[in-house]
Write a protein that holds these residues in place. Structure first.
Motif, short mmCIF file in Angstrom:
data_model
loop_
_atom_site.label_atom_id
_atom_site.label_comp_id
_atom_site.label_asym_id
_atom_site.label_seq_id
_atom_site.Cartn_x
_atom_site.Cartn_y
_atom_site.Cartn_z
N GLN B 21 0.80 -1.20 0.00
CA GLN B 21 0.00 0.00 0.00
C GLN B 21 0.84 1.26 0.00
O GLN B 21 2.01 1.27 0.33
CB GLN B 21 -0.92 0.00 1.22
CG GLN B 21 -1.83 -1.22 1.18
CD GLN B 21 -2.95 -1.15 2.17
OE1 GLN B 21 -2.88 -0.40 3.13
NE2 GLN B 21 -3.99 -1.90 1.93
N GLN B 22 0.19 2.31 -0.37
CA GLN B 22 0.84 3.60 -0.52
C GLN B 22 0.02 4.62 0.24
O GLN B 22 -1.19 4.54 0.27
CB GLN B 22 0.92 3.96 -2.00
CG GLN B 22 1.66 5.24 -2.29
CD GLN B 22 1.62 5.55 -3.77
OE1 GLN B 22 1.25 4.72 -4.57
NE2 GLN B 22 1.97 6.76 -4.11
N ALA B 23 0.68 5.60 0.84
CA ALA B 23 0.02 6.41 1.85
C ALA B 23 -0.72 7.63 1.32
O ALA B 23 -1.04 8.51 2.07
CB ALA B 23 1.05 6.86 2.87
N THR B 164 6.50 6.64 4.79
CA THR B 164 6.83 5.23 4.56
C THR B 164 5.65 4.38 4.99
O THR B 164 5.02 4.64 6.01
CB THR B 164 8.08 4.82 5.35
OG1 THR B 164 9.15 5.73 5.03
CG2 THR B 164 8.50 3.40 5.05
N THR B 165 5.36 3.37 4.19
CA THR B 165 4.31 2.41 4.54
C THR B 165 4.87 1.00 4.44
O THR B 165 5.45 0.63 3.41
CB THR B 165 3.10 2.52 3.57
OG1 THR B 165 2.59 3.85 3.62
CG2 THR B 165 2.00 1.54 3.97
N LYS B 213 7.87 4.09 -0.12
CA LYS B 213 8.52 5.23 0.53
C LYS B 213 8.52 6.44 -0.39
O LYS B 213 8.81 6.34 -1.58
CB LYS B 213 9.96 4.87 0.91
CG LYS B 213 10.67 5.95 1.69
CD LYS B 213 11.97 5.45 2.26
CE LYS B 213 12.67 6.54 3.07
NZ LYS B 213 11.82 7.07 4.16
N VAL B 214 8.18 7.58 0.18
CA VAL B 214 8.32 8.84 -0.53
C VAL B 214 9.80 9.23 -0.47
O VAL B 214 10.36 9.41 0.63
CB VAL B 214 7.44 9.94 0.11
CG1 VAL B 214 7.76 11.29 -0.51
CG2 VAL B 214 5.97 9.59 -0.07
N THR B 219 9.02 11.94 -6.17
CA THR B 219 9.36 10.53 -6.40
C THR B 219 8.85 9.67 -5.26
O THR B 219 9.01 10.00 -4.09
CB THR B 219 10.89 10.32 -6.50
OG1 THR B 219 11.43 11.26 -7.44
CG2 THR B 219 11.22 8.91 -6.94
N VAL B 220 8.22 8.58 -5.63
CA VAL B 220 7.81 7.58 -4.64
C VAL B 220 8.25 6.22 -5.17
O VAL B 220 8.21 5.97 -6.38
CB VAL B 220 6.29 7.65 -4.38
CG1 VAL B 220 5.48 7.41 -5.65
CG2 VAL B 220 5.87 6.67 -3.31
#
Lengths: 85, 417
Positions: B21-23, B164-165, B213-214, B219-220
């Motif tokens: 997953q992404q935050a 960060t996830t 992570k960002v 950029t991620v």
């Protein structure tokens, strides 16, 4: 039969990589680490900046490649199989 | 209302299980995404029409549900694994049981089929606290000769700064495999007089560990590791493998395969798969061009190792539309038990059969290249996308050494605020 394709693919991939890199001020821009405050996340909040910007397309592609290739996995787990031809 | 969705990734990828997953994500309460996809292979082979509808919505401040429906109609002809021999001495009433199969030497190597698949998947994401999300999923897939049931659980944890996830997930599935005429043929038995066994069953367990992570304002990135173990029936009940002998045509002098006999294939009863997947999204330039890149390394205990690279480059055409070329490269080694055929040099003695053997082109050493382009625009409270892609797979030894396919997809997502 495969060798020309592989060579062509490598050349194309290399070209794409180089052309992508050339548009950056430096190749390191994308990977530079910095703290991002909540009010600096406007770009990150855009649809196209999601790691998967189109779940529908990804779902369809995963099914196609799952059906036609021997490899699968990496993006997630679970779901369901199929007796694909 | 939007708390949960702001913490969920936009996608339910794979075949609808838990995903890393992404935050950060979209900013609406409900959305309905619908799509039609056409997949067609050259040379009158497989044709698939796929209709899909994904509904996602918040049912409370802490809960989001997702309902995915998929209906596939599939038809055409697919290689059986047999050689294209004009000198076949083998005769069959049906090579596969999956519909008609002519026996006129020229077409026994392909079987015609027609099927419909219904897939349903549900997921429920619950925000345990400000940083933790639990996602429960279930799926069902039914077609005339295959059924699959699955369940998944996904745990994701954001760091305090939400840059960060971490994700951990588990999924289990149970599949039942059989021919349309019921049952499965005895592996490596002669097609002509094969015994029919009961339906095949397979259970699979999948695990994922992931981190997204960002990296900076534009950029991620993401890194996942998945491992999957499956146990049970892995053989394709329709696939066969020919016993052949090389003969020289008396007129032309050319060498060609003469088919002496034909056997059902056999695959191992278990499979252990590993995949490392990394992806990133990066935006640059004043107009906001976005690059998505991903790479996957895959390996399993059947001897298959593959590398997959995927690149897209989105260029805005206006404030509400874009164009996006796509390139994908896949290269895989062959399974240890892949064979083009059983080559019987001395036809006077019976061949010695191995424990496992398959002539399925998908288990051969292969290279697949996808090139495509997508156009997207925002219209009437939603977004429309259209894409056209061409896929070419080439195989090293398989009887059918190439598959060419086009993909055409139209999607419309309606956003409800």
């Amino acid at each position: 039969m495969m060798k020309p394709i592989i060579t062509l693919t490598m050349a194309l991939g290399l070209s794409l990589s180089l052309s992508s890199c050339s548009v950056y001020n430096s190749a390191g821009d994308a990977f530079s680490m910095e703290n991002v405050e909540p009010w600096q996340r406007d770009v990150l909040a855009q649809d196209d900046m999601q790691l998967d910007p189109d779940g529908m397309r990804t779902f369809a592609d995963e099914h196609i490649y799952f059906s036609k290739e021997a490899s699968t996995g990496g993006r997630g787990v679970g779901g369901g199989g199929c007796g694909c031809n | 209302m939007n708390n949960i969705k702001n913490k969920l990734t936009i996608a339910t990828c794979s075949l609808l299980g838990g995903t890393a997953q992404q935050a950060h994500a979209i900013e609406n309460s409900w959305d309905l995404d619908s799509s039609f996809l056409y997949y067609g292979e050259a040379d009158d082979r497989v044709e698939v029409k796929k209709a899909m509808a994904f509904l996602t919505g918040d049912i409370s401040a802490e809960d989001t549900v997702n309902v995915n429906l998929v209906l596939d109609t599939m038809s055409g002809a697919t290689p059986t694994g047999a050689v294209r021999s004009k000198n076949s001495s083998v005769s069959f009433s049906s090579a596969s049981g999956a519909g008609s199969s002519t026996v006129d030497g020229a077409s026994v190597d392909r079987v015609h089929f027609s099927d419909t698949r219904l897939g349903i998947a549900l997921s429920w994401a619950h925000s345990q606290d400000r940083l933790t999300t639990l996602t429960y999923g279930g799926s069902l897939s039914v077609e005339k000769d295959y059924q699959s049931y699955g369940a998944s659980f996904n745990y994701s944890l954001d760091t305090e700064d939400r840059l960060t996830t971490y994700t951990a997930g588990f999924a289990g599935s149970f599949d039942e495999i059989y021919r349309k005429t019921d049952g499965t043929p005895e592996p490596l038995s002669r097609v002509e007089d094969a015994s029919i066994f009961s339906n095949g069953e397979r259970t699979a367990y999948d695990f994922i560990l992931g981190v997204s992570k960002v990296l900076n304002r534009k950029t991620v990135g993401q890194l996942n590791y998945t491992v999957s173990y499956s146990d049970g029936y892995h053989t394709d009940p329709y696939k066969v493998i020919s016993e052949v002998n090389l003969v020289q045509d008396t007129d032309s002098g050319e060498f060609a395969w003469a088919e002496l006999d034909r056997y059902y294939e056999a695959r191992p009863e278990s499979r252990l798969r590993h995949a490392i997947f990394t992806s990133m999204a990066h935006q640059y330039g004043e107009s906001g061009e976005t690059v998505h890149a991903s790479y996957r390394f895959y390996t399993d205990d059947w001897g298959i190792a593959s590398n997959t690279l995927d690149l897209t480059h989105r260029t805005p055409l206006s404030a509400s539309s874009y164009i996006e070329p796509h390139f994908r490269y896949y290269r895989s080694s062959a399974a240890d038990f892949f064979l083009h055929s059983f080559n019987n040099v001395d036809v006077s003695t019976p061949i010695e059969l191995p424990q496992y053997a398959s002539a399925d082109y998908r288990l051969d050493e292969s290279v697949g290249i996808t090139t495509g382009i997508e156009y997207g625009t925002k219209i009437s409270g939603g977004r429309f996308r259209a894409r056209l892609e061409y896929i070419n797979w080439q195989y090293e030894e398989a009887e059918y050494d190439e598959t060419k396919a086009v993909v055409l997809q139209f999607s419309y997502q309606k956003l409800f605020d």
